[in-house]
Scaffold this active site. Structure first.
Site, PDB file in Angstrom:
ATOM      1  N   GLU A 295       0.828  -1.207   0.000  1.00  0.00           N
ATOM      2  CA  GLU A 295       0.000   0.000   0.000  1.00  0.00           C
ATOM      3  C   GLU A 295       0.867   1.264   0.000  1.00  0.00           C
ATOM      4  OE1 GLU A 295      -4.069  -0.733   1.825  1.00  0.00           O
ATOM      5  OE2 GLU A 295      -3.346   0.925   3.039  1.00  0.00           O
ATOM      6  N   HIS A 324       7.238 -26.955  -0.121  1.00  0.00           N
ATOM      7  CA  HIS A 324       6.564 -28.019  -0.869  1.00  0.00           C
ATOM      8  C   HIS A 324       5.469 -27.460  -1.763  1.00  0.00           C
ATOM      9  CE1 HIS A 324       8.745 -30.937   1.608  1.00  0.00           C
ATOM     10  NE2 HIS A 324       8.655 -29.993   2.520  1.00  0.00           N
ATOM     11  N   LYS A 438     -13.274   2.073  -1.986  1.00  0.00           N
ATOM     12  CA  LYS A 438     -14.211   2.361  -0.885  1.00  0.00           C
ATOM     13  C   LYS A 438     -15.407   3.154  -1.414  1.00  0.00           C
ATOM     14  CE  LYS A 438     -11.033   2.416   3.112  1.00  0.00           C
ATOM     15  NZ  LYS A 438     -10.527   3.139   4.271  1.00  0.00           N
TER      16      LYS A 438
HETATM   17  O1  PA5 Z   1      -3.334   1.585   6.025  1.00  0.00           O
HETATM   18  C1  PA5 Z   1      -4.393   2.144   5.760  1.00  0.00           C
HETATM   19  O2  PA5 Z   1      -4.525   3.372   5.789  1.00  0.00           O
HETATM   20  C2  PA5 Z   1      -5.614   1.319   5.417  1.00  0.00           C
HETATM   21  O3  PA5 Z   1      -5.310  -0.018   5.261  1.00  0.00           O
HETATM   22  C3  PA5 Z   1      -6.670   1.473   6.508  1.00  0.00           C
HETATM   23  O4  PA5 Z   1      -6.147   1.020   7.717  1.00  0.00           O
HETATM   24  C4  PA5 Z   1      -7.927   0.672   6.181  1.00  0.00           C
HETATM   25  O5  PA5 Z   1      -8.397   1.029   4.902  1.00  0.00           O
HETATM   26  C5  PA5 Z   1      -9.013   0.917   7.212  1.00  0.00           C
HETATM   27  O6  PA5 Z   1      -9.338   2.293   7.289  1.00  0.00           O
HETATM   28  P1  PA5 Z   1     -10.086   2.868   8.564  1.00  0.00           P
HETATM   29  O7  PA5 Z   1      -9.188   2.737   9.746  1.00  0.00           O
HETATM   30  O8  PA5 Z   1     -10.374   4.295   8.233  1.00  0.00           O
HETATM   31  O9  PA5 Z   1     -11.343   2.062   8.737  1.00  0.00           O
END
Ligand code: PA5
Length: 477
Positions: A295, A324, A438
């Protein structure tokens, strides 16, 4: 190596070991060191200027105090802790639990110091429904920790709304605040509004800290503290690693070296980063790593606004299980991967292998040896085989897996990610592609009004999505 201090071993990426076609030559090493060294000072300055607040989390004594105070309130009456969250709100919790509590934690009271722990980071109705059936007559001894920085993530919101309904129906609406802890933004967001309205006990996702960098805040620490993890040692490990990854000398900075090697190989068409722990307890830390790496580094644009489409692909493979399953590909398939093994010298528990059956004396070589010897021999064997095939390998060595070493590992990889992001010249801390998904979910779930990010109504957006995703039977065989 100092006791419990983790170490990054990188000799086996060098041309001396795997040859110059695939390894790093001394000249290339000098180049990558020269390229990365200025980034050390740059990151140190950014940190001083408050631009990377995750770096300061291990030093925030108030967070520990808040977490411990709240956890102590549930000490005597909580048998089940249920964490609701996704992505950065869940993966750190899962990783800490698998790493620092025993394999049978949830099943054996003798092996646990806190409540059973369940982390839900999905909205699979069969999985969640089956859990609701099980938990519904245990709610009086259950605490739900809903974690969402924004509070508008559909998965977490849906789980939260479902458990609120169940709690209200079974224990009464006035009881919500005794069974829910909200971890969210201090000032704004949907979950903040709900927490204030329902007067829920709450903890903060610190300002400026994205989900994937938040495990050392209340996001990861509350669940860990509830389940008996030594959070002081966890943070001490992170603080000690902070000294090492702030070191201005490239040769002594494990995060700079780690990122520089990964970046170098990415540019030589080795754009897959495999992390392979030879320790079951470390396996979910690899999922946490997959998220922070993918990410943070997978980006369309660089900081100059140019299209670059960069990002190494993180892959998790568990030793010995995936020997394996994957190693045939890793050795004989394309040489497009960098391997990082995680190795543990001393396991908290060891198992002596039984004697060989009389009818199978050929198994005698295993008899009465320790299982840790077998596991670590398999690691060395796999590494050797990969090196023969000229595949670059590193190893993170753990003397043992404890809160102190796991704190070091988490901090090492957080800062390695910052270094890698700087080398790629991208914004490490945003995730615009996730945000679009989202918004698209909101549209498909028939949210009314306008999608501001796209400048169109959710209705129109939903139509566009349907055109692209509805099944065309001409192509279904
Ligand atoms: O690392 C990030 O920013 C994302 O993976 C968020 O943690 C994830 O999308 C969840 O978002 P939120 O904490 O707003 O529910």
């Amino acid at each position: 190596m100092d006791k419990s201090k983790i170490g990054l071993y990188y000799k086996n990426v060098m041309s001396d070991v795997i040859g110059s076609e695939h390894g790093i030559t001394p000249n290339q090493w000098e180049e990558l060191a020269n390229q990365t060294s200025p980034i050390i000072s740059m990151l140190n300055q950014e940190r001083k200027a408050g631009k990377t607040p995750y770096r300061d989390l291990p030093f925030k004594t108030q967070i520990i105090q808040d977490v411990e105070d709240l956890a102590s309130k549930y000490e005597d009456n909580c048998e089940n802790l249920v964490i609701l969250g996704i992505g950065g709100s869940a993966l750190g919790n899962i990783a800490l639990q698998t790493a620092l509590n025993s394999y049978m934690y949830n099943f054996d009271e003798a092996q646990r110091e806190g409540p059973r722990l369940f982390v839900f980071d999905n909205v699979d109705p069969q999985q969640f429904g089956s859990f609701l059936d099980w938990i519904s007559d245990k709610l009086d001894k259950t605490v739900f920790n809903v974690i969402s920085k924004s509070g508008r993530t559909s998965e977490t919101a849906a789980q939260f709304m479902t458990i609120c309904d169940m709690l209200s129906e079974i224990l009464g609406p006035d009881n919500l605040r005794n069974h829910i802890v909200a971890t969210t933004d201090a000032k704004s967001g949907t979950l903040r509004t709900i927490a204030d309205e329902l007067k829920l006990p709450h903890l903060e996702v610190p300002d400026g800290v994205g989900g994937r960098f938040s495990v050392l805040s209340a996001v990861g620490l509350f669940g860990a503290a509830m389940c008996g993890v030594d959070i002081d040692s966890l943070l001490e490990g992170a603080r000690d690693m902070d000294v090492r990854v702030s070191n201005e000398k490239f040769a002594q900075n494990p995060a700079a070296i780690n990122a520089a090697i990964q970046h170098h190989f990415y540019n030589r068409n080795k754009n897959i980063s495999v992390m392979m722990p030879y320790c079951y307890a470390l396996k979910d830390l690899c999922d946490w790593y997959r998220q922070i790496w993918a990410e943070s580094l997978g980006k369309e644009f660089n900081l100059k606004g140019e299209k670059v489409y960069v990002g190494p692909t993180p892959v998790k493979a568990l030793g010995t299980t995936d020997q394996h399953s994957q190693v045939q590909l890793y050795r004989e398939g394309p040489n497009d991967k960098v391997f990082t093994f995680l190795q543990v010298n001393n396991f908290e528990k060891d198992v002596e292998i039984g004697p060989a059956p009389n009818c199978a004396p050929e198994l005698g070589f295993l008899a009465e040896k320790s299982m840790s010897m077998l596991l670590n021999s398999e690691k060395a064997a796999t590494e050797y085989a990969l090196l023969l095939s000229q595949r670059p390998c590193m190893t993170v060595h753990f003397d043992k897996v404890d809160a102190y070493s796991v704190g070091q590992f988490i901090y090492l990889y957080e800062v390695t990610t910052s270094f890698a992001g700087a080398l790629f010249g991208i914004n490490t801390y945003d995730q615009p592609a996730v945000e679009l998904g989202k918004e698209a979910t909101f549209a498909l779930m028939e949210k009314g009004g306008d999608c501001k990010a796209l400048g169109m109504s959710y209705d129109k957006f939903a139509q566009e999505i349907k055109v692209k995703t509805e099944i065309d039977n001409n192509f279904l065989v």
